[in-house]
Write a protein that holds these residues in place. Structure first.
Motif, PDB file in Angstrom:
ATOM      1  N   UNK A   1      -4.064  14.067  -4.635  1.00 43.36           N
ATOM      2  CA  UNK A   1      -3.143  13.941  -3.514  1.00 43.36           C
ATOM      3  C   UNK A   1      -1.733  14.385  -3.880  1.00 43.36           C
ATOM      4  N   UNK A   2      -1.240  13.973  -5.050  1.00 43.86           N
ATOM      5  CA  UNK A   2       0.134  14.279  -5.437  1.00 43.86           C
ATOM      6  C   UNK A   2       0.376  15.778  -5.605  1.00 43.86           C
ATOM      7  N   UNK A   3      -0.685  16.551  -5.913  1.00 39.61           N
ATOM      8  CA  UNK A   3      -0.531  17.992  -6.104  1.00 39.61           C
ATOM      9  C   UNK A   3      -0.659  18.786  -4.803  1.00 39.61           C
ATOM     10  N   UNK A   4      -0.962  18.093  -3.708  1.00 38.44           N
ATOM     11  CA  UNK A   4      -1.152  18.780  -2.432  1.00 38.44           C
ATOM     12  C   UNK A   4       0.056  18.660  -1.512  1.00 38.44           C
ATOM     13  N   UNK A   5       0.842  17.614  -1.682  1.00 38.33           N
ATOM     14  CA  UNK A   5       1.964  17.399  -0.771  1.00 38.33           C
ATOM     15  C   UNK A   5       3.101  18.354  -1.109  1.00 38.33           C
ATOM     16  N   UNK A   6       3.493  19.193  -0.141  1.00 41.81           N
ATOM     17  CA  UNK A   6       4.525  20.203  -0.418  1.00 41.81           C
ATOM     18  C   UNK A   6       5.941  19.642  -0.400  1.00 41.81           C
ATOM     19  N   UNK A   7       6.149  18.492   0.238  1.00 40.53           N
ATOM     20  CA  UNK A   7       7.497  17.942   0.328  1.00 40.53           C
ATOM     21  C   UNK A   7       7.426  16.424   0.464  1.00 40.53           C
ATOM     22  N   UNK A   8       8.601  15.811   0.560  1.00 39.63           N
ATOM     23  CA  UNK A   8       8.697  14.362   0.634  1.00 39.63           C
ATOM     24  C   UNK A   8       8.216  13.811   1.979  1.00 39.63           C
ATOM     25  N   UNK A   9       8.234  14.641   3.021  1.00 40.12           N
ATOM     26  CA  UNK A   9       7.799  14.177   4.340  1.00 40.12           C
ATOM     27  C   UNK A   9       6.319  13.799   4.304  1.00 40.12           C
ATOM     28  N   UNK A  10       5.490  14.664   3.720  1.00 42.37           N
ATOM     29  CA  UNK A  10       4.057  14.388   3.634  1.00 42.37           C
ATOM     30  C   UNK A  10       3.786  13.157   2.780  1.00 42.37           C
ATOM     31  N   UNK A  11       4.489  13.055   1.662  1.00 38.94           N
ATOM     32  CA  UNK A  11       4.314  11.901   0.781  1.00 38.94           C
ATOM     33  C   UNK A  11       4.722  10.610   1.476  1.00 38.94           C
ATOM     34  N   UNK A  12       5.845  10.658   2.204  1.00 44.24           N
ATOM     35  CA  UNK A  12       6.331   9.479   2.911  1.00 44.24           C
ATOM     36  C   UNK A  12       5.365   9.072   4.025  1.00 44.24           C
ATOM     37  N   UNK A  13       4.807  10.057   4.737  1.00 46.86           N
ATOM     38  CA  UNK A  13       3.840   9.768   5.799  1.00 46.86           C
ATOM     39  C   UNK A  13       2.641   9.020   5.236  1.00 46.86           C
ATOM     40  N   UNK A  14       2.133   9.503   4.122  1.00 45.94           N
ATOM     41  CA  UNK A  14       0.961   8.860   3.516  1.00 45.94           C
ATOM     42  C   UNK A  14       1.280   7.432   3.078  1.00 45.94           C
ATOM     43  N   UNK A  15       2.418   7.246   2.449  1.00 47.07           N
ATOM     44  CA  UNK A  15       2.773   5.912   1.968  1.00 47.07           C
ATOM     45  C   UNK A  15       2.972   4.932   3.117  1.00 47.07           C
ATOM     46  N   UNK A  16       3.688   5.362   4.148  1.00 45.94           N
ATOM     47  CA  UNK A  16       3.969   4.477   5.279  1.00 45.94           C
ATOM     48  C   UNK A  16       2.668   4.069   5.968  1.00 45.94           C
ATOM     49  N   UNK A  17       1.788   5.035   6.219  1.00 39.40           N
ATOM     50  CA  UNK A  17       0.545   4.687   6.899  1.00 39.40           C
ATOM     51  C   UNK A  17      -0.343   3.807   6.018  1.00 39.40           C
ATOM     52  N   UNK A  18      -0.397   4.099   4.712  1.00 40.89           N
ATOM     53  CA  UNK A  18      -1.212   3.288   3.803  1.00 40.89           C
ATOM     54  C   UNK A  18      -0.729   1.851   3.766  1.00 40.89           C
ATOM     55  N   UNK A  19       0.597   1.662   3.638  1.00 41.56           N
ATOM     56  CA  UNK A  19       1.150   0.306   3.612  1.00 41.56           C
ATOM     57  C   UNK A  19       0.922  -0.411   4.939  1.00 41.56           C
ATOM     58  N   UNK A  20       1.070   0.331   6.044  1.00 44.25           N
ATOM     59  CA  UNK A  20       0.826  -0.262   7.362  1.00 44.25           C
ATOM     60  C   UNK A  20      -0.627  -0.695   7.504  1.00 44.25           C
ATOM     61  N   UNK A  21      -1.553   0.170   7.073  1.00 39.43           N
ATOM     62  CA  UNK A  21      -2.974  -0.122   7.208  1.00 39.43           C
ATOM     63  C   UNK A  21      -3.362  -1.368   6.421  1.00 39.43           C
ATOM     64  N   UNK A  22      -2.908  -1.462   5.175  1.00 39.95           N
ATOM     65  CA  UNK A  22      -3.262  -2.615   4.353  1.00 39.95           C
ATOM     66  C   UNK A  22      -2.576  -3.888   4.854  1.00 39.95           C
ATOM     67  N   UNK A  23      -1.340  -3.762   5.345  1.00 39.81           N
ATOM     68  CA  UNK A  23      -0.654  -4.933   5.893  1.00 39.81           C
ATOM     69  C   UNK A  23      -1.371  -5.442   7.137  1.00 39.81           C
ATOM     70  N   UNK A  24      -1.730  -4.521   8.027  1.00 38.64           N
ATOM     71  CA  UNK A  24      -2.450  -4.891   9.244  1.00 38.64           C
ATOM     72  C   UNK A  24      -3.791  -5.543   8.913  1.00 38.64           C
ATOM     73  N   UNK A  25      -4.522  -4.948   7.984  1.00 37.01           N
ATOM     74  CA  UNK A  25      -5.824  -5.496   7.605  1.00 37.01           C
ATOM     75  C   UNK A  25      -5.665  -6.857   6.934  1.00 37.01           C
ATOM     76  N   UNK A  26      -4.695  -6.973   6.033  1.00 31.88           N
ATOM     77  CA  UNK A  26      -4.480  -8.244   5.345  1.00 31.88           C
ATOM     78  C   UNK A  26      -4.104  -9.361   6.294  1.00 31.88           C
ATOM     79  N   UNK A  27      -3.214  -9.070   7.248  1.00 34.23           N
ATOM     80  CA  UNK A  27      -2.794 -10.076   8.223  1.00 34.23           C
ATOM     81  C   UNK A  27      -3.977 -10.485   9.103  1.00 34.23           C
ATOM     82  N   UNK A  28      -4.797  -9.513   9.521  1.00 30.33           N
ATOM     83  CA  UNK A  28      -5.938  -9.813  10.382  1.00 30.33           C
ATOM     84  C   UNK A  28      -6.963 -10.679   9.665  1.00 30.33           C
ATOM     85  N   UNK A  29      -7.286 -10.334   8.430  1.00 31.10           N
ATOM     86  CA  UNK A  29      -8.269 -11.117   7.670  1.00 31.10           C
ATOM     87  C   UNK A  29      -7.746 -12.529   7.412  1.00 31.10           C
TER      88      UNK A  29
END
Length: 319
Positions: free
Chosen positions: A175-203
């Motif tokens: 993954x780290x070798x595919x992202x051309x800029x910080x926007x792509x990296x930030x998108x992945x991090x934000x969505x990943x953190x959101x997904x795990x937070x949402x799942x953790x809160x629901x469980x």
């Protein structure tokens, strides 16, 4: 994944014997887990009670996405020991990993909500959790996962299309070798953190609600107790999956702190613990604890060498 590429890069610095040993050590448990998962998938399609029960439909989807991730992780590990992949193939493999990973987490959330409804609203469970509603929910989660991945792929494609087919990665596919800029990296991090937070809160919410409902005199105590244990196991699955996302940072600290050969051994152990084992936990959780699945699964795992100890009843067996 990048973790798998780092693992192969580390072991390749050692001799042929070490490389062979590490491939065997990682491939054998992966093959075992794949055999269990595929057998479980076959089991869930072998009886009408599994095909026509919402909980087992969700379990099938969870197992399917976990099995895809399991096979993908090992394939990436083996491929990273050879020539670097071309850019389009690496993007396709990485997108497949993201797609199945997101679907797995969202299916886990749906399964926890199904248990919450079954225990806290038993009289309304049959009306809410129908085959139709379950099918629609599954379609929505797979569609949502696909849309999220398509956005990520678009962010990765910051390469002229005429150069894309022949563009080759300078390093291993990750993954780290595919992202051309910080926007792509930030998108992945934000969505990943959101997904795990949402799942953790629901469980966590579902677990607390079931725990409170168990105190009511009208609640089936045995059903509530089993549901609580199931949600705890799902929470552990979620924790292991979340730990895998920070595996690279952890390994950097390990390689800086201890001798390389020992660090590589730790890396192999973490790969099995965080990348392989969580993808087989669903089969173990339900295959061993669910009294409807267990006899059929044992029969299939033994390739029909023994008869099931009990007949599968066409009813919903609560975990």
């Amino acid at each position: 994944m990048q973790n798998n590429s780092n693992l192969t890069a580390a072991v390749l610095r050692n001799g042929l014997v070490e490389v062979t040993l590490y491939y065997v050590v990682t491939t054998l448990p992966c093959c075992l887990f794949l055999f269990i998962n595929v057998t479980m998938l076959f089991t869930l399609r072998s009886k009408a009670v599994f095909r026509e029960t919402s909980r087992y439909i969700l379990l099938f989807n969870l197992l399917f996405s976990d099995t895809v991730q399991l096979a993908h992780n090992q394939i990436m590990l083996l491929l990273s020991g050879g020539k670097p992949l071309v850019y389009p193939l690496c993007i396709a493999l990485t997108a497949l990993s993201f797609f199945s990973h997101n679907a797995s987490i969202l299916t886990l959330v749906l399964m926890c909500l199904e248990r919450y409804i079954a225990v806290c609203y038993p009289l309304r469970h049959a009306a809410i959790v129908t085959i139709k509603n379950t099918g629609e929910a599954v379609c929505v989660l797979w569609t949502f996962s696909l849309l999220i991945v398509l956005v990520e792929v678009v962010l990765m494609l910051n390469v002229p299309f005429k150069d894309l087919p022949n563009k080759q990665l300078r390093e291993f596919c990750g993954r780290e070798n595919l992202y051309p800029d910080q926007v792509a990296e930030m998108y992945h991090k934000v969505f990943t953190y959101f997904l795990f937070t949402y799942a953790g809160v629901t469980v966590t919410f579902s677990y607390i609600a079931i725990m409170l409902a168990a105190r009511s005199a009208s609640t089936d105590k045995a059903s509530a107790r089993k549901a609580r244990k199931t949600l705890l196991l799902h929470l552990m699955q979620l924790g292991l999956s979340m730990s895998a996302t920070v595996q690279t940072s952890l390994l950097i600290l390990i390689f800086q702190s201890i001798e390389r050969s020992a660090a590589t051994s730790v890396q192999v152990f973490l790969y099995i613990l965080l990348s392989l084992l969580p993808k087989c936990l669903s089969s173990l959780i339900y295959g061993l604890r669910d009294q409807t699945i267990r006899p059929v699964l044992m029969l299939n795992l033994s390739c029909g060498w023994k008869s099931p100890s009990s007949t599968v009843a066409p009813v919903n067996v609560k975990i």
